[in-house]
Enzyme design. Structure first.
Site, PDB file in Angstrom:
ATOM      1  N   GLY A  11       0.980  -1.045  -0.090  1.00 32.15           N
ATOM      2  CA  GLY A  11       0.003  -0.168   0.201  1.00 32.15           C
ATOM      3  C   GLY A  11       0.977   1.751  -0.325  1.00 32.15           C
ATOM      4  O   GLY A  11       1.861   1.082   0.756  1.00 32.15           O
ATOM      5  N   ARG A  72       0.782  -5.159  -5.453  1.00 27.33           N
ATOM      6  CA  ARG A  72       1.019  -6.238  -4.794  1.00 27.33           C
ATOM      7  C   ARG A  72       1.051  -7.163  -5.390  1.00 27.33           C
ATOM      8  O   ARG A  72       0.021  -7.314  -6.481  1.00 27.33           O
ATOM      9  CB  ARG A  72      -0.465  -6.627  -3.914  1.00 27.33           C
ATOM     10  CG  ARG A  72      -0.944  -5.395  -2.896  1.00 27.33           C
ATOM     11  CD  ARG A  72      -1.797  -5.229  -1.598  1.00 27.33           C
ATOM     12  NE  ARG A  72      -2.448  -4.707  -0.578  1.00 27.33           N
ATOM     13  CZ  ARG A  72      -2.022  -3.239  -0.074  1.00 27.33           C
ATOM     14  NH1 ARG A  72      -0.761  -4.065   0.206  1.00 27.33           N
ATOM     15  NH2 ARG A  72      -2.409  -2.695   0.421  1.00 27.33           N
ATOM     16  N   ASP A 103       5.102  -4.160   6.402  1.00 27.34           N
ATOM     17  CA  ASP A 103       5.706  -5.913   6.257  1.00 27.34           C
ATOM     18  C   ASP A 103       6.218  -7.149   5.280  1.00 27.34           C
ATOM     19  O   ASP A 103       7.230  -7.304   5.163  1.00 27.34           O
ATOM     20  CB  ASP A 103       5.113  -6.479   7.613  1.00 27.34           C
ATOM     21  CG  ASP A 103       4.002  -6.225   7.067  1.00 27.34           C
ATOM     22  OD1 ASP A 103       3.645  -5.610   6.241  1.00 27.34           O
ATOM     23  OD2 ASP A 103       3.286  -6.994   8.048  1.00 27.34           O
ATOM     24  N   THR A 125       5.261   2.414   5.506  1.00 22.48           N
ATOM     25  CA  THR A 125       3.399   1.856   5.364  1.00 22.48           C
ATOM     26  C   THR A 125       2.456   2.759   6.030  1.00 22.48           C
ATOM     27  O   THR A 125       3.177   3.682   7.514  1.00 22.48           O
ATOM     28  CB  THR A 125       3.553   1.175   5.747  1.00 22.48           C
ATOM     29  OG1 THR A 125       1.493   0.206   6.727  1.00 22.48           O
ATOM     30  CG2 THR A 125       4.413   0.360   6.997  1.00 22.48           C
ATOM     31  N   ASP A 127       0.328   2.009   8.455  1.00 23.85           N
ATOM     32  CA  ASP A 127       0.461   1.273   9.571  1.00 23.85           C
ATOM     33  C   ASP A 127       0.870   1.255  10.803  1.00 23.85           C
ATOM     34  O   ASP A 127       0.378   0.859  11.604  1.00 23.85           O
ATOM     35  CB  ASP A 127      -0.209  -0.095   9.403  1.00 23.85           C
ATOM     36  CG  ASP A 127      -1.157  -0.535   8.143  1.00 23.85           C
ATOM     37  OD1 ASP A 127      -1.977   0.258   7.705  1.00 23.85           O
ATOM     38  OD2 ASP A 127      -1.012  -1.272   7.306  1.00 23.85           O
ATOM     39  N   ASP A 129       3.322  -0.842  11.837  1.00 22.56           N
ATOM     40  CA  ASP A 129       3.296  -2.462  12.386  1.00 22.56           C
ATOM     41  C   ASP A 129       4.756  -2.787  12.069  1.00 22.56           C
ATOM     42  O   ASP A 129       4.393  -3.944  12.387  1.00 22.56           O
ATOM     43  CB  ASP A 129       2.036  -2.856  11.545  1.00 22.56           C
ATOM     44  CG  ASP A 129       2.375  -2.577  10.019  1.00 22.56           C
ATOM     45  OD1 ASP A 129       2.854  -2.439   9.338  1.00 22.56           O
ATOM     46  OD2 ASP A 129       1.426  -3.754   9.470  1.00 22.56           O
ATOM     47  N   ARG A 171      -5.016  -2.662   9.179  1.00 21.20           N
ATOM     48  CA  ARG A 171      -4.977  -3.570   9.114  1.00 21.20           C
ATOM     49  C   ARG A 171      -5.266  -4.487   9.969  1.00 21.20           C
ATOM     50  O   ARG A 171      -5.546  -4.441  10.722  1.00 21.20           O
ATOM     51  CB  ARG A 171      -3.556  -4.261   7.958  1.00 21.20           C
ATOM     52  CG  ARG A 171      -3.578  -5.236   7.539  1.00 21.20           C
ATOM     53  CD  ARG A 171      -2.384  -5.975   6.706  1.00 21.20           C
ATOM     54  NE  ARG A 171      -1.801  -5.115   5.490  1.00 21.20           N
ATOM     55  CZ  ARG A 171      -2.717  -5.501   4.561  1.00 21.20           C
ATOM     56  NH1 ARG A 171      -3.879  -6.423   4.135  1.00 21.20           N
ATOM     57  NH2 ARG A 171      -2.435  -4.556   3.546  1.00 21.20           N
TER      58      ARG A 171
HETATM   59  N1  LIG Z   1       6.584 -14.277   1.922  1.00 26.59           N
HETATM   60  C1  LIG Z   1       6.635 -12.918   0.803  1.00 26.59           C
HETATM   61  N2  LIG Z   1       7.594 -13.868  -0.030  1.00 26.59           N
HETATM   62  C2  LIG Z   1       8.065 -12.674  -0.659  1.00 26.59           C
HETATM   63  N3  LIG Z   1       7.568 -12.066  -1.516  1.00 26.59           N
HETATM   64  C3  LIG Z   1       6.404 -11.707  -0.967  1.00 26.59           C
HETATM   65  C4  LIG Z   1       5.709 -12.013   0.898  1.00 26.59           C
HETATM   66  N4  LIG Z   1       4.790 -11.326   1.252  1.00 26.59           N
HETATM   67  C5  LIG Z   1       4.949  -9.735   0.532  1.00 26.59           C
HETATM   68  N5  LIG Z   1       5.514 -10.034  -0.689  1.00 26.59           N
HETATM   69  C6  LIG Z   1       5.481  -8.992  -1.478  1.00 26.59           C
HETATM   70  O1  LIG Z   1       5.318  -8.138  -0.877  1.00 26.59           O
HETATM   71  C7  LIG Z   1       3.973  -7.319  -1.573  1.00 26.59           C
HETATM   72  C8  LIG Z   1       3.723  -6.065  -0.004  1.00 26.59           C
HETATM   73  O2  LIG Z   1       3.038  -6.792   0.608  1.00 26.59           O
HETATM   74  P1  LIG Z   1       2.165  -6.109   1.028  1.00 26.59           P
HETATM   75  O3  LIG Z   1       0.673  -6.581   0.600  1.00 26.59           O
HETATM   76  O4  LIG Z   1       1.435  -7.229   2.713  1.00 26.59           O
HETATM   77  O5  LIG Z   1       2.225  -5.190   2.016  1.00 26.59           O
HETATM   78  P2  LIG Z   1       3.279  -4.045   2.785  1.00 26.59           P
HETATM   79  O6  LIG Z   1       4.129  -3.827   2.094  1.00 26.59           O
HETATM   80  O7  LIG Z   1       3.418  -4.933   4.189  1.00 26.59           O
HETATM   81  O8  LIG Z   1       2.304  -3.187   2.957  1.00 26.59           O
HETATM   82  P3  LIG Z   1       0.985  -2.442   3.332  1.00 26.59           P
HETATM   83  O9  LIG Z   1       0.495  -3.393   4.660  1.00 26.59           O
HETATM   84  O10 LIG Z   1       1.833  -0.722   3.605  1.00 26.59           O
HETATM   85  O11 LIG Z   1       0.257  -1.871   1.988  1.00 26.59           O
HETATM   86  C9  LIG Z   1       3.531  -8.601  -1.717  1.00 26.59           C
HETATM   87  O12 LIG Z   1       2.070  -8.010  -2.655  1.00 26.59           O
HETATM   88  C10 LIG Z   1       4.572  -9.313  -2.537  1.00 26.59           C
HETATM   89  O13 LIG Z   1       4.573  -8.850  -3.448  1.00 26.59           O
HETATM   90  O1  LIG Z   2      -5.463  -0.686  -0.491  1.00 21.18           O
HETATM   91  P1  LIG Z   2      -5.405  -1.678   0.178  1.00 21.18           P
HETATM   92  O2  LIG Z   2      -5.550  -3.070  -1.060  1.00 21.18           O
HETATM   93  O3  LIG Z   2      -6.912  -2.049  -0.179  1.00 21.18           O
HETATM   94  O4  LIG Z   2      -5.457  -3.033   0.868  1.00 21.18           O
HETATM   95  C1  LIG Z   2      -5.736  -2.262   2.411  1.00 21.18           C
HETATM   96  C2  LIG Z   2      -4.800  -2.151   3.578  1.00 21.18           C
HETATM   97  O5  LIG Z   2      -3.562  -1.588   2.820  1.00 21.18           O
HETATM   98  C3  LIG Z   2      -3.192  -0.577   4.019  1.00 21.18           C
HETATM   99  O6  LIG Z   2      -4.348   0.894   3.837  1.00 21.18           O
HETATM  100  C4  LIG Z   2      -2.302  -0.379   4.800  1.00 21.18           C
HETATM  101  O7  LIG Z   2      -1.772  -1.684   4.277  1.00 21.18           O
HETATM  102  C5  LIG Z   2      -3.908  -0.838   5.576  1.00 21.18           C
HETATM  103  O8  LIG Z   2      -3.946  -0.501   5.984  1.00 21.18           O
HETATM  104  C6  LIG Z   2      -5.184  -1.381   4.452  1.00 21.18           C
HETATM  105  O9  LIG Z   2      -5.560  -2.907   5.401  1.00 21.18           O
HETATM  106 MG   LIG Z   3       2.030  -4.558   5.687  1.00 20.78          MG
END
Ligand SMILES: Nc1ncnc2c1ncn2[C@@H]1O[C@H](COP(=O)(O)OP(=O)(O)OP(=O)(O)O)[C@@H](O)[C@H]1O
Ligand SMILES: O=P(O)(O)OC[C@H]1O[C@](O)(CO)[C@@H](O)[C@@H]1O
Ligand SMILES: [Mg+2]
Length: 319
Positions: A11, A72, A103, A125, A127, A129, A171
């Site tokens: 995100g 994503r 994360d 992020t 979040d 988190d 989240r």
């Molecule tokens: N176990 C994993 N191995 C490899 N790539 C991963 C794994 N988990 C997540 N990713 C990659 O990281 C991308 C982003 O992860 P995620 O959608 O959880 O968002 P984030 O980085 O935590 O950010 P936010 O929580 O702010 O949206 C995933 O779409 C995927 O491409």
């Molecule tokens: O934009 P999307 O894919 O709906 O994801 C929403 C999620 O992404 C975040 O905005 C960032 O991780 C969370 O707070 C929320 O749960």
């Molecule tokens: Mg995240």
């Protein structure tokens, strides 16, 4: 010449652009050739990679979103898919990567590092988190967006003597709900890190009404339940005029605050410093206003914790 790439993933969050700018400018300052990967890990796979110059990151420090786009990309979990991504970097001679994301993005970053691309994570992020940093880039801006909304909702809650339930993002984490609840003077804050007893909330609201309290603000983290569900639960116990408000993706947009811009600038530049010194497989962060690096293993070792002292204070101040 050493070559480094940068991407934003997961995100988006306000301040990602400031982080990109810092990575690009610091890299060039240190004598690197720097590349932008568009659409996060997706762009690594599809080879959506372009060389960036100093001017390419001009006029973005103040903008929300991310110039490099984000995505994503579930297929990045697959080692075969990542092999293709690594080949796209190696073919250009790029051996260092900065991943700005949350994360989940760190999981992908950790894999890339283990598979031969020196990788450092920058916490981007809303979040908040992620272990290894007190604050993530975008949290402060999202917090201020929520507080602004809460202030506005409070006006109409007062006029109509209503109970408002405001659902915020995060989240599985309650940081946005907790900080916004404290800053917005919410009567109740429901976070996933604690048991949510809606009956007890109803009793507190009723006691407040009996004392002459006319309105109430409940902030519920999305990781607990939806605002609608919370309203339905509440009305099982008390006869109260409620309205629900889901703030949604407005929380992810907007101009980054000054704090987020400075944080992003410091962390982005520090990530380049580490890579230049041959340090990778870690994420940068800020702890007690000092820049720190934490190995991905350590970042993943435990679940992120809420600030318990602040949570206790929120309860003491909202009786
Ligand atoms: N176990 C994993 N191995 C490899 N790539 C991963 C794994 N988990 C997540 N990713 C990659 O990281 C991308 C982003 O992860 P995620 O959608 O959880 O968002 P984030 O980085 O935590 O950010 P936010 O929580 O702010 O949206 C995933 O779409 C995927 O491409
Ligand atoms: O934009 P999307 O894919 O709906 O994801 C929403 C999620 O992404 C975040 O905005 C960032 O991780 C969370 O707070 C929320 O749960
Ligand atoms: Mg995240």
């Amino acid at each position: 010449m050493k070559k480094l790439a940068v991407l934003t993933s997961g995100g988006d969050s306000p301040g990602m652009n400031a982080a990109i700018r810092a990575v690009v400018r610091k890299s060039i300052f240190e004598g690197y050739e720097v590349y932008g990967v568009y659409q996060g890990f997706q762009g690594l796979i599809t080879d959506n990679i372009e060389k960036l110059e100093l001017g390419d990151v001009g006029d973005i420090i103040q903008r929300g979103g991310t110039k490099l786009f984000s995505a994503r990309c579930p297929e990045f979990i697959d080692a075969g898919v990542r092999k293709n991504a690594i080949e796209n970097l190696s073919r250009r001679g790029i051996d260092s990567l900065v991943v700005i994301g949350g994360d989940g993005s760190y999981r992908g970053a950790e894999r890339l590092d283990a598979e031969g691309i020196m990788t450092v994570g920058v916490p981007g992020t809303i979040d908040n988190d992620i272990n290894g940093t007190d604050f993530t880039i975008g949290f402060d801006t999202a917090l201020n967006t929520i507080v602004d909304a809460v202030d506005k909702i409070r006006d109409t809650a007062t006029s109509h003597e209503r109970t408002f339930i405001i659902e915020v993002m995060g989240r599985d984490a309650g940081d946005l709900a907790l900080w916004a609840g404290v800053a917005g003077g919410a009567e109740t804050i429901l976070i996933p890190e604690d048991v949510s007893d809606v009956k007890a909330v109803a009793e507190r609201i009723e006691a407040g009404m009996n004392r002459g309290k006319k309105h109430s603000i409940i902030i519920v983290a999305e990781g607990v339940m939806s605002a609608g569900e919370c309203g339905r639960e509440l009305r099982k116990y008390i006869n109260v005029d409620t309205r629900e408000s889901v703030l949604g993706h407005m929380q992810r947009g907007g101009k980054p605050t000054g704090s987020d811009r400075v944080l992003a600038s410091r962390l982005g530049a520090f990530a380049v410093d580490l890579l230049k010194d041959g340090v990778s497989g870690c994420a940068v962060g800020i702890e007690n206003n000092r820049l720190t690096e934490t190995s991905f293993d350590e970042v993943f070792a435990e679940d992120h914790q809420i600030d318990r002292v602040l949570y206790k204070l929120s309860q003491e101040l909202s009786i």
